[in-house]
Design an enzyme around this catalytic site. Structure first.
Site, PDB file in Angstrom:
ATOM      1  N   HIS A 261     -22.654 -35.086 -43.290  1.00 26.38           N
ATOM      2  CA  HIS A 261     -21.616 -36.359 -42.344  1.00 26.38           C
ATOM      3  C   HIS A 261     -21.959 -35.732 -40.704  1.00 26.38           C
ATOM      4  O   HIS A 261     -22.180 -34.912 -40.295  1.00 26.38           O
ATOM      5  CB  HIS A 261     -20.061 -36.166 -42.450  1.00 26.38           C
ATOM      6  N   ASP A 317     -18.994 -40.934 -49.858  1.00 30.49           N
ATOM      7  CA  ASP A 317     -19.804 -42.304 -51.046  1.00 30.49           C
ATOM      8  C   ASP A 317     -20.288 -41.359 -52.016  1.00 30.49           C
ATOM      9  O   ASP A 317     -20.833 -41.528 -52.730  1.00 30.49           O
ATOM     10  CB  ASP A 317     -21.367 -42.350 -49.961  1.00 30.49           C
TER      11      ASP A 317
END
Ligand code: CMC
Length: 380
Positions: A261, A317
């Site tokens: 991320h 996700d």
């Protein structure tokens, strides 16, 4: 002239926002002052949307009024269903849903007004309509009739109902609610940035949302949840996880989807919540295949990234993939479901953007040649 370049706008602040806060070092996400983990545990999606849009949690009366405001908007023009029936169905459903979202603007009585009452009216409409267009696409491509929405159900319940045609269990509705809460908002992520940048030209909400859907679709953003499940399906079992991960990492620039991320350098707090939801669903269903494979992938990635001295942890996700699988959704619907949730965050940002707008117009440092002499085409 200062030409400091932050590729990918890494670390660049484009404005202030009172909607959400991320502490990437601590792994904390806050919506309007409330920690996401507590909201996921205790709040309904409607309460969270109200919070994002109004800056405070609703009392019981405000919540009932908000639900009543949403309810009349579930129905969409029949032309959307005709569009779906005429589209080829071999590609990502995101193409159909992005097209339908854009089409809704053409059927709105006042699509272009960017005054706040009109933007809020469109936001309420899109919140409900978006669910309908997403669920309807899945049914139509399977050769089924769309199911008329049930305005008496919650947003989460109604989404499951219009997808399956059956009133969902309380447990399934609650899982869906948690997923919607966790995906609702995430600061200046790529799709929200795109929505805000589009709105900054003072174009309409539908254009901004359509652009945002396009950005969300990419595998480095919302498209990663579909990519995670496609990888798990390809791998097939726990034993296949390690060779798969090692194979991906051995390729130059290889990325294991659902990991890493830009902002979080520790575990994404949303992934932590979804991991527990996934564990619970696996236990309850007695089928832990997808959860076990996910755990194994996390273990191998942890080990391999530690060897390289990198902090690359599961993101939202990653565990949403196994959760959605256990709820029975086809893998290519995961990103559309992300959009169903994120519409609330996008709208919250459009309220802020239109209320105090400045055109977004960054610069690019020119790296081309200069001073060339023009040669007419016949002499080149
Ligand atoms: N697999 C393997 N290595 C990775 C991964 C990954 N998924 N993510 C980051 N790295 C490594 C990367 O190789 C790089 O190493 P080096 O510095 O040696 O080149 C280092 O970690 C930093 O990565 P980066 O690409 O510079 O970091 P970024 O901030 O540009 O990337 C990201 C963020 C999300 C694009 C990236 O982590 C990625 O491609 N992840 C896979 C796709 C994914 O899961 N996306 C969903 C993001 S969260 C939900 C959402 O916002 O939609």
């Amino acid at each position: 002239m200062d030409q400091t370049i932050n590729r990918g706008l890494d670390g660049v602040y484009i404005d202030t926002s009172a909607i959400s806060f991320i502490d990437g070092g601590k792994g904390q996400l806050v919506y309007r002052g409330y920690d996401i983990t507590e909201l996921a545990d205790k709040a309904s999606y409607e309460e969270v949307v109200y919070l994002l849009w109004n800056g405070h949690l609703p009392n019981a009366e405000q919540l009932a009024e908000f639900r009543a405001e949403i309810a009349p908007h579930y129905a969409v023009p029949g032309a959307v269903y005709d569009l779906y029936r005429n589209l080829p169905h071999g590609h990502s459903p995101m193409h159909a849903i992005r097209t339908a979202a854009s089409m809704l603007g053409a059927y709105d009585d006042d699509p272009d007004g960017v005054d706040l009452p009109n933007v809020r009216r469109i936001g309420l409409k899109l919140l409900a309509e978006f669910q309908t267009i997403t669920a309807a696409y899945e049914r139509i491509r399977r050769g089924l009739q769309p199911v008329a929405p049930r305005p008496d159900l919650s947003l989460a319940g109604n989404f499951l109902y219009t997808l399956t045609g059956e009133v969902p269990s309380e447990a399934a509705t609650r899982v869906m609610d948690v997923a919607l809460v966790l995906h609702a908002e995430h600061g200046s992520n790529a799709s929200t940035f795109v929505a805000r940048a589009t709105a900054s030209t003072l174009t309409d909400v539908y254009s901004a949302i359509t652009a945002a859907i396009g950005a969300l679709k990419g595998p480095l953003h919302g498209g990663a949840n579909t990519a995670v499940m496609q990888a798990l399906e390809e791998i097939g079992d726990v034993a296949g996880v390690e060779p798969y991960v090692l194979g991906v990492l051995a390729k130059p620039g290889g990325r294991v989807m659902g990991f890493g991320h830009r902002v979080y350098k520790v575990l994404d707090p949303r992934a932590q919540v979804l991991k527990e939801v996934s564990r619970k669903l696996a236990l309850e269903s007695g089928d832990s295949k997808w959860f076990d494979m996910s755990l194994e992938m996390e273990r191998v990635m942890d080990r391999e990234m530690a060897k390289k001295g990198k902090e690359v942890k599961p993101n939202v996700d990653f565990f949403s993939a196994s959760v959605y699988r256990m709820l029975g959704f086809p893998s290519d619907m995961y990103t559309p479901i992300f959009a169903v949730a994120r519409i609330s965050g996008w709208m919250a940002h459009l309220f802020e953007q239109y209320a105090d707008n400045r055109l977004m117009r960054p610069r690019l440092a020119y790296s081309g040649t200069m001073g060339l002499e023009f040669v007419p085409v016949e002499r080149r």
